[in-house]
Design a protein around this motif. Structure first.
Motif, short mmCIF file in Angstrom:
data_model
loop_
_atom_site.label_atom_id
_atom_site.label_comp_id
_atom_site.label_asym_id
_atom_site.label_seq_id
_atom_site.Cartn_x
_atom_site.Cartn_y
_atom_site.Cartn_z
N ALA A 1 -23.85 -46.41 59.89
CA ALA A 1 -22.74 -46.64 60.82
C ALA A 1 -21.85 -47.78 60.33
N GLN A 2 -20.56 -47.66 60.58
CA GLN A 2 -19.58 -48.69 60.23
C GLN A 2 -18.88 -49.16 61.49
N VAL A 3 -18.83 -50.47 61.68
CA VAL A 3 -18.18 -51.05 62.86
C VAL A 3 -16.70 -51.24 62.54
N LEU A 4 -15.83 -50.62 63.35
CA LEU A 4 -14.39 -50.72 63.14
C LEU A 4 -13.74 -51.78 64.02
N ALA A 5 -14.35 -52.08 65.17
CA ALA A 5 -13.81 -53.11 66.07
C ALA A 5 -14.96 -53.69 66.87
N THR A 6 -14.84 -54.96 67.23
CA THR A 6 -15.91 -55.66 67.94
C THR A 6 -15.35 -56.39 69.15
N HIS A 7 -16.28 -56.86 69.97
CA HIS A 7 -15.94 -57.71 71.11
C HIS A 7 -15.71 -59.13 70.60
N PRO A 8 -14.72 -59.84 71.11
CA PRO A 8 -14.44 -61.19 70.58
C PRO A 8 -15.51 -62.21 70.91
N SER A 9 -16.33 -61.97 71.95
CA SER A 9 -17.30 -63.01 72.34
C SER A 9 -18.70 -62.46 72.62
N ALA A 10 -18.84 -61.27 73.13
CA ALA A 10 -20.16 -60.72 73.47
C ALA A 10 -20.93 -60.38 72.20
N THR A 11 -22.27 -60.37 72.32
CA THR A 11 -23.13 -60.06 71.18
C THR A 11 -23.81 -58.72 71.38
N GLY A 12 -24.15 -58.10 70.25
CA GLY A 12 -24.81 -56.81 70.29
C GLY A 12 -26.30 -56.91 70.11
N ALA B 1 -1.83 -58.63 70.41
CA ALA B 1 -0.91 -58.63 71.54
C ALA B 1 -1.22 -57.53 72.56
N LEU B 2 -2.20 -56.69 72.30
CA LEU B 2 -2.51 -55.60 73.23
C LEU B 2 -3.03 -56.15 74.56
N PRO B 3 -2.78 -55.46 75.67
CA PRO B 3 -3.32 -55.90 76.96
C PRO B 3 -4.85 -55.91 76.93
N PRO B 4 -5.48 -56.79 77.69
CA PRO B 4 -6.95 -56.88 77.66
C PRO B 4 -7.60 -55.69 78.36
N LEU B 5 -8.87 -55.47 77.98
CA LEU B 5 -9.73 -54.48 78.63
C LEU B 5 -10.80 -55.24 79.42
N TYR B 6 -11.49 -54.51 80.34
CA TYR B 6 -12.39 -55.23 81.25
C TYR B 6 -13.79 -54.64 81.33
N TRP B 7 -14.07 -53.61 80.53
CA TRP B 7 -15.42 -53.02 80.59
C TRP B 7 -15.79 -52.49 79.22
N HIS B 8 -17.07 -52.66 78.88
CA HIS B 8 -17.58 -52.02 77.67
C HIS B 8 -19.05 -51.71 77.87
N ALA B 9 -19.53 -50.71 77.16
CA ALA B 9 -20.92 -50.28 77.26
C ALA B 9 -21.74 -50.89 76.15
N GLU B 10 -23.04 -50.95 76.40
CA GLU B 10 -23.97 -51.38 75.36
C GLU B 10 -24.17 -50.23 74.38
N VAL B 11 -23.92 -50.48 73.11
CA VAL B 11 -24.00 -49.43 72.10
C VAL B 11 -25.42 -49.19 71.64
N GLY B 12 -26.22 -50.22 71.47
CA GLY B 12 -27.56 -50.08 70.91
C GLY B 12 -27.59 -50.53 69.46
N LYS B 13 -28.78 -50.47 68.86
CA LYS B 13 -28.96 -50.87 67.47
C LYS B 13 -28.34 -49.83 66.55
N LEU B 14 -27.42 -50.26 65.70
CA LEU B 14 -26.68 -49.33 64.85
C LEU B 14 -27.57 -48.69 63.81
N LYS B 15 -27.25 -47.45 63.46
CA LYS B 15 -27.94 -46.76 62.37
C LYS B 15 -27.44 -47.31 61.02
N PRO B 16 -28.23 -47.14 59.96
CA PRO B 16 -27.84 -47.75 58.67
C PRO B 16 -26.49 -47.31 58.14
#
Length: 765
Positions: free
Chosen positions: A524-535, A507-522
C-alpha cells in the motif's frame, strides 16, 4: 665428461646446468644411510689392528667411502640437467578508447598545454627524453606493446623504436566499448611462452564492457605478474547533466493530467540552474518546463512535469535538460516516453449505501461531466427510484461479465448485509484480472468496520481491517496533507504546476471526520495523511491510500466529505480531484482492447542481449496468435505466440538478440481493433557516461596482485618501482646421464682394486 659438458655449454651459452638424481627413498632416510655408512667405515678402520699407521688407514677408508659414493650415484641415476634461459617479458597496454581523447586539463602535468588529450599526456610521459620509460624497460625485458580498446592489438617497434609507435597512437572513436579487464587477461593468458613478469597499464581506468579490473587483477595474482597502472585524467568528473528513470502513464484519456517524473543527475562541476523541458518528438513547442538548481557536490534531483494532452493518438514525448558549458557527453541529456491518448468516456458505477452528501454531490458532478458515463446504485432508494433517475440501476452486477461494462467502480459505505454475496468475488475478479479500478469511500455506518467477515473485500482493502469503524478525531477540523508519493500522482494535481498544487491543498476547506484505516499492507502507498492524528503504526494517520491489486488499482478514502472542497470555489477542486482519480483508476482497463485483450511486456527498456517476454491476454484466440513486430527502420516481423500452460487465455513468446532500437508489437483483439505494446532496447552506457579517472578501481586492482598505482605526476616514481628482471627458463635441454657411463664403473672397480692391493701390502686381508 668434461669434453661432453664443454660441447653442450658451447652449443647453449645461455643455459643453466645442475646435478639431478632420482632417489628411491625419502631424503631424510638417504641422509641417514649415508651418515651410517661414513660412521661404519670410520669405526672399522679406526679399530683396525694392523701394523699400518693412521694415515695409511685413513687412505683406505677414503677409498672405501669413494666406492660407496660412486655406487650410490649409479643407483640414484645421477645426471646433469640443463635448461635454456632468456630475457623476461614485460607487457605495456595503452588504452586508446574514445574516453582517452578527452582533454581535461592534464596537459600541464606532463609539461604541455591544457589542450592535450589524455592519450597524448600518457604517451608523452612514457617516451619523454628525461625518462624514456619504455627504453629503460627494453634494456632488461622483451617489451610487448599493445593498443587496447574493444580488442587487443600488438604493436611492433620497427626501426624507429617505441617512441615513434607511441607518438602515432590515436583514440579509437569507433570503438563501442573499453574491455580493459579482458585485455589484461588475454595478455597474461597468451600462448607461446611464459607469462610476462609484469604489466604496465596506461589508462583512465574506465571499463564499459567485459571483465572488471578486479577479475583481471585476480588473473595477474595467479600468474605472479603484478599490475602497474599509470592513471590519466581528472579525479573529479567534468560537467555533466543526465536525465534517467523517466516514468509516466502509458495510456491516458484526452484532457488527463499526465505526470512525467524523472531523475536529473549532475556532477559537482555543475553549479548553474538547469532547464528541463517537455516536448513532443518532432516539435519544438515546449509543453512544460522547470528550472532545477543542482545540489552542491553533485547528485540526483527529482523532476516532475505536468502535461494535459488534448488530442487523441499515439505520441512520443521527449524530456530534455539543457546542456551546460564544457559538457562533453550530451547523449544522456534527454529521455523519451511513448504515450497513447484515448478519446472515450470513462464508464463508472457509483454504488452507495445511503444518500449522503458525498454521494449526492459526486453523482451530480459525474452526471454533468460529458467525459463520464455514469450508472448509480443506492441501497436505501425506493423501488421506483431506478425508473425515475436516468443514471440509476435497480441492482448491483452479480458477475464479472456484467462488471465489464465499467472501467471503474466507486463503493461508498455500502452495507455488506444488504449486498448480494456474488458481488464481492465478481468485484475482486474485475479488479485483479480485468484491470478495473476501485474507489472505496469510508462511512460512519459500515465501511470499513462491518466488512471483517467479507473475505473478497478484505483482499481488496489496502490494509488490515480494523476492529471497528469508529470515527477518529471527529469534530476537529483538519486538511489533508499530500505525501511526496501522492504529489507524484496526477490525480492529486490540483493545478498544472507543483507550486500551485501545494498552495491549493493548503487552502482547501477543512474536513471534520475520518475513519480508522488499520495497519497498512506492504504494497500500500499513502497518498495523503492527517496533519496531527496518528495511525496504527504510530505515524501520521493515512487518509488516502492506494494499492495495485493484480491488473487493477484500489484507492481508499478514509474521509467522506470531500464535497466541502466546493465551498466558495464550486467544482474547481472537487471535480478536478474526482475526475482525475476516476480516470487514473480506469487506465488499467484502457491498456486492454475493446475485446478484452491486453498485450504487454515485462519492461519497457532492455539492454542488448536481454530476452523480451511478450504476453497476450485474450479469450477464444485458438491454438496460437501472431503478433506483428514493427521497428522504426527495419522490416516488420511476425512473431507466433503459444498458449501458456499456467493460465487459460494467455499467450506468450520470448524474443532474443534484437538490435538496439524502438519496437512496437501489435495484435488484433476480438472486436476487430488492436492492442499494442512498445519497448526499447538501449545501448549500454557509452565511453562518456563517466569521465573521471577510476583511481580507486585501479589502485585496488594493483594492490590485489602486488603492483602499484601512479598518476602522470608520479611517472618518475613508476620507473623506480618496476620489478628487476629475472631470467626465465625457455626450454629444457637433453640431460647428460652420468650413472651409466663406463668410467663410472671403472672408477668403482679402480677404488676397490686399489684398496685391496694396499690392504694386501700391509697384510690387512
Amino acid at each position: 665428461m668434461n669434453a661432453l659438458l664443454a660441447q653442450s655449454i658451447e652449443n647453449a651459452p645461455d643455459a643453466v646446468w645442475r646435478l639431478d638424481a632420482t632417489w628411491r627413498y625419502t631424503p631424510w632416510l638417504t641422509v641417514l644411510a649415508v651418515a651410517g655408512f661414513i660412521a661404519l667405515v670410520a669405526y672399522c678402520y679406526a679399530r683396525e689392528l694392523s701394523p699400518a699407521g693412521r694415515p695409511y688407514r685413513w687412505l683406505l677408508a677414503l677409498l672405501r667411502l669413494t666406492t660407496i659414493t660412486l655406487l650410490m650415484a649409479m643407483l640414484s641415476e645421477l645426471l646433469i640437467a640443463g635448461s635454456r634461459s632468456g630475457r623476461p617479458r614485460f607487457a605495456v597496454l595503452v588504452d586508446v578508447s574514445a574516453s582517452m581523447g578527452v582533454a581535461d586539463g592534464r596537459g600541464a602535468a606532463a609539461g604541455g598545454d591544457d589542450g592535450l588529450t589524455r592519450l597524448r599526456v600518457a604517451t608523452a610521459a612514457l617516451s619523454s627524453e628525461q625518462l624514456t620509460l619504455v627504453t629503460r624497460l627494453s634494456q632488461e625485458f622483451d617489451v610487448d606493446l599493445y593498443r587496447l580498446a574493444t580488442r587487443l592489438d600488438p604493436l611492433e617497434a620497427g626501426e624507429a623504436g617505441w617512441a615513434a609507435q607511441l607518438a602515432e597512437l590515436a583514440p579509437d572513436e569507433s570503438a563501442p566499448a573499453t574491455r580493459l579487464g579482458d585485455g589484461i587477461h588475454d595478455v597474461l593468458q597468451a600462448a607461446g611462452g611464459p607469462a610476462p613478469q609484469g604489466v604496465l597499464v596506461v589508462s583512465d581506468g574506465r571499463v564499459t564492457a567485459g571483465r572488471p579490473l578486479a577479475a583481471a587483477a585476480e588473473t595477474a595474482r595467479r600468474a605472479s605478474a603484478p599490475l602497474y597502472f599509470l592513471g590519466v585524467g581528472g579525479r573529479e568528473a567534468p560537467p555533466d547533466v543526465a536525465l534517467a528513470d523517466l516514468l509516466a502513464e502509458e495510456v491516458v484519456f484526452v484532457d488527463d493530467l499526465v505526470s512525467f517524473r524523472a531523475t536529473l543527475r549532475t556532477t559537482a562541476a555543475v553549479t548553474e540552474p538547469v532547464r528541463v523541458a517537455l516536448k513532443r518528438e518532432g516539435s519544438d513547442r515546449v509543453l512544460a518546463e522547470q528550472m532545477i538548481k543542482p545540489p552542491a557536490g553533485g547528485g540526483a534531483t527529482p523532476v516532475q512535469l505536468i502535461h494535459r494532452p488534448d488530442q487523441p493518438g499515439g505520441y512520443r514525448y521527449v524530456l530534455s535538460a539543457s546542456p551546460v558549458e564544457a559538457e562533453l557527453n550530451r547523449a544522456n541529456n534527454a529521455a523519451t516516453h511513448a504515450l497513447a491518448v484515448r478519446d472515450q468516456e470513462v464508464r463508472v458505477l457509483l454504488a452507495a449505501g445511503g444518500p449522503s452528501y458525498e454521494y449526492r454531490y459526486l453523482k451530480h458532478l459525474l452526471e454533468r461531466d460529458s467525459t463520464v458515463a455514469l450508472d448509480s446504485f443506492l441501497q436505501e432508494a425506493d423501488p421506483d427510484y431506478a425508473s425515475a433517475d436516468p443514471s440509476a440501476v435497480s441492482r448491483l452486477p452479480l458477475r464479472e461479465e456484467e462488471l465489464d461494462a465499467y472501467d471503474a467502480v466507486v463503493v461508498m459505505d455500502l452495507d455488506p448485509r444488504l449486498t448480494p454475496r456474488t458481488f464481492w468475488p465478481a468485484l475482486r475478479g474485475f479488479v485483479a484480472e480485468r484491470g478495473g479500478g476501485l474507489a472505496l469511500v469510508a462511512g460512519e455506518r459500515s465501511l470499513p468496520g462491518a466488512y471483517r467477515d467479507v473475505a473478497d473485500f478484505a483482499a481488496l482493502y489496502p490494509a488490515e481491517l480494523p476492529a471497528g469503524g469508529e470515527a477518529a478525531g471527529a469534530g476537529a477540523g483538519f486538511r489533508l496533507a499530500p505525501t511526496p508519493v501522492g504529489l507524484q500522482r496526477a490525480a492529486l494535481q490540483l493545478s498544472d504546476d507543483a507550486a500551485s498544487t501545494g498552495l491549493a491543498w493548503r487552502a482547501l476547506p477543512p474536513l471534520y471526520w475520518h475513519a480508522e484505516v488499520g495497519k497498512l499492507k506492504p504494497a500500500a502507498q499513502v497518498l495523503a495523511t492527517h496533519p496531527s492524528a496518528t495511525g496504527a503504526d504510530g505515524g501520521p494517520a493515512p487518509l488516502i491510500v492506494s494499492q495495485y491489486f493484480g491488473a487493477g488499482q484500489v484507492v481508499l478514502h478514509a474521509v467522506d466529505s470531500t464535497y466541502r472542497w466546493r465551498r466558495r470555489t464550486g467544482d474547481v477542486y472537487f471535480a478536478r480531484y474526482w475526475v482525475q482519480t476516476l480516470r487514473s483508476l480506469a487506465r488499467g482497463r484502457l491498456a486492454a482492447g475493446e475485446g478484452g485483450a491486453e498485450l504487454c511486456v515485462d519492461r519497457t527498456r532492455y539492454a542488448p542481449g536481454e530476452s523480451i517476454r511478450l504476453r497476450l491476454s485474450a479469450t477464444g484466440a485458438g491454438d496460437s496468435v501472431t503478433v506483428l513486430l514493427e521497428t522504426e527502420d527495419g522490416p516488420q516481423q511476425r512473431v507466433a505466440l503459444t498458449p501458456s500452460s499456467d493460465a487459460r487465455g494467455v499467450y506468450q513468446a520470448t524474443l532474443d538478440r534484437l538490435p538496439v532500437g524502438r519496437y512496437r508489437a501489435v495484435a488484433a483483439d476480438a472486436s476487430g481493433g488492436e492492442v499494442a505494446a512498445e519497448f526499447e532496447i538501449v545501448a549500454p552506457p557509452g565511453e562518456f557516461a563517466r569521465l573521471e579517472m577510476a583511481a580507486a578501481e585501479m589502485q585496488a586492482a594493483a594492490e590485489r596482485c602486488g603492483g602499484r598505482f601512479f598518476t602522470v605526476d608520479q611517472v618518475d616514481e613508476l620507473a623506480e618501482a618496476l620489478p628487476a628482471a629475472r631470467r626465465v627458463a625457455i626450454e629444457s635441454l637433453p640431460p647428460i646421464e652420468l650413472w651409466n657411463r663406463w668410467w663410472m664403473l671403472a672408477a668403482v672397480c679402480g677404488c676397490l682394486s686399489t684398496e685391496w692391493v694396499l690392504r694386501k701390502r700391509r697384510a690387512m686381508l
